[in-house]
Design a protein around this motif. Structure first.
Motif, mmCIF file in Angstrom:
data_model
loop_
_atom_site.group_PDB
_atom_site.id
_atom_site.type_symbol
_atom_site.label_atom_id
_atom_site.label_comp_id
_atom_site.label_asym_id
_atom_site.label_seq_id
_atom_site.Cartn_x
_atom_site.Cartn_y
_atom_site.Cartn_z
ATOM 1 N N TYR A 87 -3.133 7.034 50.987
ATOM 2 C CA TYR A 87 -2.100 6.349 50.225
ATOM 3 C C TYR A 87 -2.281 6.576 48.724
ATOM 4 O O TYR A 87 -3.414 6.694 48.235
ATOM 5 C CB TYR A 87 -2.142 4.839 50.518
ATOM 6 C CG TYR A 87 -2.324 4.526 51.985
ATOM 7 C CD1 TYR A 87 -1.346 4.862 52.913
ATOM 8 C CD2 TYR A 87 -3.479 3.906 52.454
ATOM 9 C CE1 TYR A 87 -1.508 4.579 54.255
ATOM 10 C CE2 TYR A 87 -3.661 3.629 53.801
ATOM 11 C CZ TYR A 87 -2.672 3.972 54.697
ATOM 12 O OH TYR A 87 -2.854 3.699 56.032
ATOM 13 N N SER B 259 -1.588 0.425 58.976
ATOM 14 C CA SER B 259 -2.716 1.024 58.260
ATOM 15 C C SER B 259 -3.866 1.356 59.202
ATOM 16 O O SER B 259 -5.031 1.060 58.925
ATOM 17 C CB SER B 259 -3.187 0.105 57.120
ATOM 18 O OG SER B 259 -2.177 -0.045 56.149
ATOM 19 N N GLY C 230 -0.147 1.591 51.687
ATOM 20 C CA GLY C 230 -0.962 1.136 52.807
ATOM 21 C C GLY C 230 -2.167 0.362 52.321
ATOM 22 O O GLY C 230 -2.407 0.238 51.108
ATOM 23 N N ARG D 12 -2.361 1.679 46.985
ATOM 24 C CA ARG D 12 -3.292 1.007 47.892
ATOM 25 C C ARG D 12 -3.273 -0.497 47.655
ATOM 26 O O ARG D 12 -3.352 -0.957 46.522
ATOM 27 C CB ARG D 12 -4.699 1.556 47.707
ATOM 28 C CG ARG D 12 -4.799 3.048 47.956
ATOM 29 C CD ARG D 12 -6.214 3.567 47.695
ATOM 30 N NE ARG D 12 -6.273 5.010 47.815
ATOM 31 C CZ ARG D 12 -6.049 5.855 46.825
ATOM 32 N NH1 ARG D 12 -5.751 5.382 45.613
ATOM 33 N NH2 ARG D 12 -6.118 7.159 47.014
ATOM 34 N N ARG E 273 -9.631 5.020 55.287
ATOM 35 C CA ARG E 273 -8.208 5.301 55.449
ATOM 36 C C ARG E 273 -7.419 5.226 54.143
ATOM 37 O O ARG E 273 -6.296 5.690 54.067
ATOM 38 C CB ARG E 273 -7.587 4.348 56.479
ATOM 39 C CG ARG E 273 -8.206 4.494 57.859
ATOM 40 C CD ARG E 273 -7.372 3.815 58.904
ATOM 41 N NE ARG E 273 -7.578 2.395 58.994
ATOM 42 C CZ ARG E 273 -8.599 1.793 59.611
ATOM 43 N NH1 ARG E 273 -9.526 2.539 60.164
ATOM 44 N NH2 ARG E 273 -8.698 0.487 59.662
ATOM 45 N N ASP F 212 2.949 2.035 55.454
ATOM 46 C CA ASP F 212 2.131 1.960 56.663
ATOM 47 C C ASP F 212 1.708 0.512 56.892
ATOM 48 O O ASP F 212 0.676 0.062 56.405
ATOM 49 C CB ASP F 212 0.903 2.867 56.520
ATOM 50 C CG ASP F 212 0.125 3.013 57.818
ATOM 51 O OD1 ASP F 212 0.567 2.436 58.831
ATOM 52 O OD2 ASP F 212 -0.899 3.710 57.812
ATOM 53 N N ASP G 153 -7.448 -4.707 51.288
ATOM 54 C CA ASP G 153 -7.597 -5.019 52.712
ATOM 55 C C ASP G 153 -8.511 -6.234 52.855
ATOM 56 O O ASP G 153 -9.622 -6.147 53.361
ATOM 57 C CB ASP G 153 -8.174 -3.810 53.456
ATOM 58 C CG ASP G 153 -8.186 -4.038 54.962
ATOM 59 O OD1 ASP G 153 -7.453 -4.911 55.444
ATOM 60 O OD2 ASP G 153 -8.957 -3.340 55.653
ATOM 61 N N SER H 40 -2.370 6.392 59.326
ATOM 62 C CA SER H 40 -2.725 6.871 57.989
ATOM 63 C C SER H 40 -2.700 8.390 57.933
ATOM 64 O O SER H 40 -2.307 8.980 56.915
ATOM 65 C CB SER H 40 -4.094 6.335 57.576
ATOM 66 O OG SER H 40 -5.111 6.802 58.433
ATOM 67 N N ASP I 19 -6.070 -0.455 51.631
ATOM 68 C CA ASP I 19 -7.234 0.317 51.205
ATOM 69 C C ASP I 19 -8.393 0.056 52.165
ATOM 70 O O ASP I 19 -9.419 -0.523 51.808
ATOM 71 C CB ASP I 19 -7.613 -0.052 49.773
ATOM 72 C CG ASP I 19 -8.615 0.931 49.169
ATOM 73 O OD1 ASP I 19 -8.843 1.990 49.785
ATOM 74 O OD2 ASP I 19 -9.146 0.629 48.090
ATOM 75 N N SER I 20 -8.193 0.469 53.429
ATOM 76 C CA SER I 20 -9.172 0.222 54.481
ATOM 77 C C SER I 20 -10.273 1.273 54.456
ATOM 78 O O SER I 20 -10.113 2.366 53.910
ATOM 79 C CB SER I 20 -8.487 0.240 55.857
ATOM 80 O OG SER I 20 -7.418 -0.660 55.894
#
Length: 344
Positions: A110, A82, A100, A113, A106, A79, A116, A87, A102-103
């Motif tokens: 994943y 992201s 993706g 991760r 979100r 992703d 972010d 997600s 690690d937001s």
């Protein structure tokens, strides 16, 4: 899976293309429906899946459709964007490997991760995806040539306004977000000077929704009869930009498209970080901004009377345009890419 903004996609495209090249198996790329043709051309693949952007109940239905389309089909899903929608689709894929950022809210989607963080340039945020699969070589900058059909469409859009093969400048007075837009009357003044001082007619570009703003800019010009407004799709717009003598604009999607061509660019950045969001192209781009934004200016909220924009004067912009046009014609020298804070 990618971001739906043109600028984000253009900057992430070298990473996506390298991801496609990395795998021995066929790779599908899911993009916003508005970017499908651009993705096919820039990524050199026909395996592009469209995702429609919708809100409310329609958005939920679209995510459900996409989730069902990808469920169980892939052993790995990456992703790149992201985002919230992407997600959710990643989670529905049930892929063994789901990569993706690690937001906030979100990262749950994943099982691989990535941090972010805020790197020096947003490209480096996307490039983490390559490191996650063992790719260590930085991908090359991508350029683009418009296909013949797009060039024909651009020529048709300009016919009746400018003479065939006549040089012209392009001006984009809009942007995706209102807080990024330089004042209309200043665009009027600079566009007038492009006509009078450089002998170039001006092609204003924009979406149909931006036409009202363009007409305000044209109404403030003394040389409005030497201008035209054109609204075309992404590929004809690339064709229009690759023929242009110059693009003068706010920081916006068309700026990032022009950066995929050889078109000289003068862009007003305002609140957008030039270090973080500059185009990847190294040559022929001048970025201007006014006063630095205070920390309280965030998320589109301005507490400084837009001085990051208004700190760029008409003369600042017109001088940058003159240098860019002179450099393109071989009559001036200077740094290939410049970033200037003009306010004091």
């Amino acid at each position: 899976m990618t971001d739906h903004h043109i600028g984000n996609f253009a900057i992430s495209a070298p990473v996506i293309r390298r991801l496609i090249e990395h795998f021995d198996e066929p790779v599908d790329t899911m993009v916003d429906g508005s970017l499908v043709e651009l993705a096919r051309l820039l990524l050199d693949t026909e395996r592009v899946l469209p995702a429609r952007r919708r809100r409310g109940v329609g958005g939920i239905a679209e995510m459900t459709r996409l989730g069902a389309a990808v469920a169980g089909r892939y052993h790995a899903v990456i992703d790149v964007g992201s985002g919230v929608r992407s997600s959710a689709v990643v989670a529905c894929s049930l892929a063994r490997r789901r990569i993706g950022l690690d937001s906030y809210r979100r990262g749950w989607a994943y099982n691989h991760r990535l941090p972010d963080h805020a790197p020096d340039h947003v490209f480096d945020r996307y490039a983490q995806m390559l490191a996650a699969i063992g790719e260590t070589t930085r991908p090359d900058f991508l350029s683009i040539d418009a296909p013949a059909a797009a060039r024909t469409a651009a020529a048709d859009a300009l016919s009746g306004a400018f003479a065939s093969n006549e040089p012209y400048a392009v001006v984009h007075a809009g942007a995706g977000k209102p807080h990024r837009i330089w004042p209309a009357e200043r665009f009027s003044a600079v566009a007038d000077r492009i006509v009078r001082e450089h002998g170039l007619p001006v092609c204003f570009i924009g979406t149909p929704q931006e036409r009202e703003r363009v007409e305000r800019v044209r109404a403030g010009m003394r040389s409005a009869d030497q201008t035209a407004f054109v609204s075309v799709g992404i590929l004809p717009l690339i064709a229009l930009l690759e023929r242009a003598a110059l693009l003068f604009c706010n920081e916006s999607g068309p700026m990032h498209l022009a950066a995929l061509t050889r078109c000289p660019i003068v862009a007003i950045y305002g609140p957008t970080s030039m270090a973080h969001w500059s185009p990847l192209r190294e040559q022929g781009i001048t970025m201007l901004t006014g006063h630095a934004c205070p920390a309280e200016c965030t998320g589109g909220r301005c507490v400084a009377e837009s001085r990051c924009l208004t700190g760029v004067s008409i003369d600042d912009a017109a001088d940058a345009v003159a240098v860019a046009l002179g450099r393109a014609s071989g009559n001036a020298t200077g740094r290939p890419r410049e970033a200037r804070m003009t306010g004091t």
